[in-house]
Scaffold this motif. Sequence first.
Motif, PDB file in Angstrom:
ATOM      1  N   PHE A 256      -3.349  56.735 -14.040  1.00 16.90           N
ATOM      2  CA  PHE A 256      -1.947  56.393 -13.802  1.00 16.90           C
ATOM      3  C   PHE A 256      -1.625  56.548 -12.319  1.00 16.90           C
ATOM      4  O   PHE A 256      -1.765  57.629 -11.753  1.00 16.90           O
ATOM      5  CB  PHE A 256      -1.056  57.314 -14.634  1.00 16.90           C
ATOM      6  N   ASP A 257      -1.196  55.442 -11.691  1.00 15.17           N
ATOM      7  CA  ASP A 257      -0.894  55.489 -10.258  1.00 15.17           C
ATOM      8  C   ASP A 257       0.579  55.753  -9.968  1.00 15.17           C
ATOM      9  O   ASP A 257       0.988  55.856  -8.810  1.00 15.17           O
ATOM     10  CB  ASP A 257      -1.333  54.198  -9.561  1.00 15.17           C
ATOM     11  N   GLY A 258       1.410  55.834 -11.009  1.00 15.28           N
ATOM     12  CA  GLY A 258       2.818  56.159 -10.825  1.00 15.28           C
ATOM     13  C   GLY A 258       3.717  54.971 -10.579  1.00 15.28           C
ATOM     14  O   GLY A 258       4.934  55.082 -10.737  1.00 15.28           O
TER      15      GLY A 258
ATOM     16  N   ASP B  88       3.505  50.371 -15.146  1.00 14.61           N
ATOM     17  CA  ASP B  88       3.437  50.744 -16.550  1.00 14.61           C
ATOM     18  C   ASP B  88       2.016  50.527 -17.081  1.00 14.61           C
ATOM     19  O   ASP B  88       1.267  49.695 -16.563  1.00 14.61           O
ATOM     20  CB  ASP B  88       4.403  49.891 -17.381  1.00 14.61           C
ATOM     21  N   ILE B  89       1.659  51.287 -18.104  1.00 12.10           N
ATOM     22  CA  ILE B  89       0.383  51.095 -18.807  1.00 12.10           C
ATOM     23  C   ILE B  89       0.714  50.801 -20.260  1.00 12.10           C
ATOM     24  O   ILE B  89       1.303  51.628 -20.956  1.00 12.10           O
ATOM     25  CB  ILE B  89      -0.516  52.343 -18.714  1.00 12.10           C
ATOM     26  N   ARG B  90       0.368  49.622 -20.713  1.00 12.70           N
ATOM     27  CA  ARG B  90       0.628  49.216 -22.103  1.00 12.70           C
ATOM     28  C   ARG B  90      -0.708  48.966 -22.797  1.00 12.70           C
ATOM     29  O   ARG B  90      -1.451  48.066 -22.423  1.00 12.70           O
ATOM     30  CB  ARG B  90       1.512  47.961 -22.151  1.00 12.70           C
ATOM     31  N   ASN B  91      -1.007  49.808 -23.784  1.00 11.59           N
ATOM     32  CA  ASN B  91      -2.269  49.709 -24.524  1.00 11.59           C
ATOM     33  C   ASN B  91      -3.473  49.718 -23.585  1.00 11.59           C
ATOM     34  O   ASN B  91      -4.406  48.928 -23.740  1.00 11.59           O
ATOM     35  CB  ASN B  91      -2.287  48.453 -25.396  1.00 11.59           C
ATOM     36  N   GLY B  92      -3.445  50.612 -22.625  1.00 10.22           N
ATOM     37  CA  GLY B  92      -4.559  50.723 -21.689  1.00 10.22           C
ATOM     38  C   GLY B  92      -5.816  51.196 -22.384  1.00 10.22           C
ATOM     39  O   GLY B  92      -5.779  52.065 -23.255  1.00 10.22           O
ATOM     40  N   ASP B  93      -6.952  50.622 -22.005  1.00  6.56           N
ATOM     41  CA  ASP B  93      -8.228  51.062 -22.594  1.00  6.56           C
ATOM     42  C   ASP B  93      -9.146  51.600 -21.501  1.00  6.56           C
ATOM     43  O   ASP B  93      -8.746  51.744 -20.346  1.00  6.56           O
ATOM     44  CB  ASP B  93      -8.891  49.925 -23.368  1.00  6.56           C
TER      45      ASP B  93
ATOM     46  N   SER C 195     -11.342  50.364 -19.808  1.00  7.28           N
ATOM     47  CA  SER C 195     -11.677  49.505 -18.665  1.00  7.28           C
ATOM     48  C   SER C 195     -10.809  49.824 -17.449  1.00  7.28           C
ATOM     49  O   SER C 195     -11.109  49.403 -16.332  1.00  7.28           O
ATOM     50  CB  SER C 195     -11.516  48.027 -19.045  1.00  7.28           C
ATOM     51  N   LEU C 196      -9.709  50.572 -17.657  1.00  3.31           N
ATOM     52  CA  LEU C 196      -8.872  50.986 -16.537  1.00  3.31           C
ATOM     53  C   LEU C 196      -9.670  51.928 -15.634  1.00  3.31           C
ATOM     54  O   LEU C 196     -10.383  52.815 -16.102  1.00  3.31           O
ATOM     55  CB  LEU C 196      -7.620  51.710 -17.036  1.00  3.31           C
TER      56      LEU C 196
ATOM     57  N   PHE D 258      -9.998  57.644 -24.380  1.00  2.00           N
ATOM     58  CA  PHE D 258      -8.591  58.035 -24.523  1.00  2.00           C
ATOM     59  C   PHE D 258      -8.363  58.592 -25.926  1.00  2.00           C
ATOM     60  O   PHE D 258      -8.890  58.064 -26.911  1.00  2.00           O
ATOM     61  CB  PHE D 258      -7.664  56.844 -24.284  1.00  2.00           C
ATOM     62  N   ILE D 259      -7.553  59.652 -25.981  1.00  2.20           N
ATOM     63  CA  ILE D 259      -7.257  60.317 -27.256  1.00  2.20           C
ATOM     64  C   ILE D 259      -5.724  60.417 -27.398  1.00  2.20           C
ATOM     65  O   ILE D 259      -5.049  60.977 -26.522  1.00  2.20           O
ATOM     66  CB  ILE D 259      -7.859  61.733 -27.315  1.00  2.20           C
ATOM     67  N   THR D 260      -5.200  59.860 -28.493  1.00  2.00           N
ATOM     68  CA  THR D 260      -3.764  59.954 -28.767  1.00  2.00           C
ATOM     69  C   THR D 260      -3.562  60.183 -30.263  1.00  2.00           C
ATOM     70  O   THR D 260      -4.524  60.274 -31.028  1.00  2.00           O
ATOM     71  CB  THR D 260      -3.015  58.674 -28.353  1.00  2.00           C
TER      72      THR D 260
END
Length: 590
Positions: free
Chosen positions: A144-146, A149-154, A156-157, A261-263
């Motif tokens: 996250f660069d601030g 927005d990140i929407r459904n980021g996987d 590959s980011l 990623f874990i949510t």
Amino acid sequence: MVLNDVPLGEAKAIPRTCVVLNGRGFLGRSLVSSLLKLDDWIVRVADSAHSLLLDSSDSDSFLSDSLSSTRAHYHQVDVCDVSQIKTAFEGASVVFYMDFPNLDTNDFYTCYMTVVQGTKNVINACRECQVRKLIYNSTADVVFDGSHDIRNGDESLICSWKFQDMWCDLKAQAEALVLYANNIDGLLTCALRPSNVFGPGETELVPLLVNLARCGWTKFIIGSGENMSDFTYSENVTHAHICAAEALDSQTVFVAGKAFFITNFEPMKFWEFLSLVLEGLGYQRPFIKLPTSLVWYILLLVKWTYEKLGLRIDNHTLSACYIFQLISRTRTFDCTAARKNIGYSPIVSLEEGVSSTIEAFSHLAGASSLTHYCKFNEQSKVEKLLGGGKVADILLWRDEKKSFTCFLAMFLLFHWFFLCERTFISSAAKLLLLVSIILFGYGILPSNIFGFKVQRISLSCFEISETVMKDAIATIALLWNKGLHYIESLAKGVDWNNFFKVAVSLYFVKLILSWSSTAVIGVALVLAFTVFFVYEQYELEIDGLAKFLFNYIEKSKASLMRNLPASVASSLHKLGILHEHKAAAEVKKG
């Protein structure tokens, strides 16, 4: 025939030895408890504390029993001391590298040596002790660069590497070191990136919310309040670590050297999540929306002030900027890779997690949620003062768009009448002419223009009801009668309180009239749209200050009366007694 209470032909699994580094931290405790409940692990709890201090919680009671049965051991480990790390790691097959508790983020050197250099030491110790698997607890914040927005980021980011928060920067470096060490000297590594971890025992989110709520700051929503976020319950994070340990054996190619990623798989509005926690603990949910740009400019102003004054910008100020970005942006993540490759799925739902967290922090609870809800529905003092109608809604910024539109319209009128260097009559005539032209032009428009229906203005919009006129006249009459009452009181010369009130008020009027009318009206316009709003937000604080000042004035008045000459004090006393007798007589006549 049985062997060690196990039927012949059923081989009893040999317990594996693992190390939970930082096992006394928030997530470390949860992971230790989860591992011990599985019955097939021997757990070494490694932490920097000199001794293992246990409390009365269920997890610590379970750990105490496991220590007695030698299924758990404690090792003091300073990650800057390689020999201590080796002692804890010797003979272990898996190392779970959890977060460090209670690090002073204002001490950069200590943080760097602990997080980054400590990770290098841990990796080297794993290789020398022939540890097979190293699982690192990272964070979703590393991508996250601030500013986006990140929407459904996987997965590959990529890491932004432009962090405003020192902790995220160091975590990203440590994660990179762990992943880079994969498959060196037989060591398999992976990293997990949980998003917004919460749960019983955590020391950041809920305690911070409670402190802010007690100071009255949690009533504000930054931005629209629609930004979505992913949250992760602590028990799900520890479950993911155990899944990763198993997957490094069965799915090595797809897991080793990777980050996941874990949510909780349940993204929700960030401010709704905060509201659930706050209401569950008996505090008021956020309801006042502040423009994102306004808050951001204030933070930049604070930062600029620090720089201009030559002050060192501490990490708390930088963290405030980063936290602002976290709470005002959408950040949701796609956990398909974790589900597919390490077999992770949440074992505790978000609703259950929030309930457990609220129950665990019940000692921090405020008044009941119902009490706060009732207070929230009651009119504030300033709203009652403004009549509780449309004027109150506008001046108290209930609807930001409507309030801003009204403020802009008032400012344009102020500019038209007072700043355009025309006479008041000339400005009024031009404005009436402009309004007449607009109304006439609007009236001759066809009812349909290119398929768009033109709404007609109802004549009722220009009418004033008899009720409104009667109320206005009654208000004017009431104010007139109050004025006569004050004049009558002054003419009798017996009410010193009224005299001081009138004298002070007239003095302030004299000061105001000494200014130019343009300045007075401009200041009044700004104050009308700010003072009422500020007072409503800080009603208790302002009332407390006013009460303190009033008590101070009363004490000063009493002290002044004591220091007056006896003859003057006696005369004033007699006037006061005479006034009381007359007032009592009037009451009896009434």
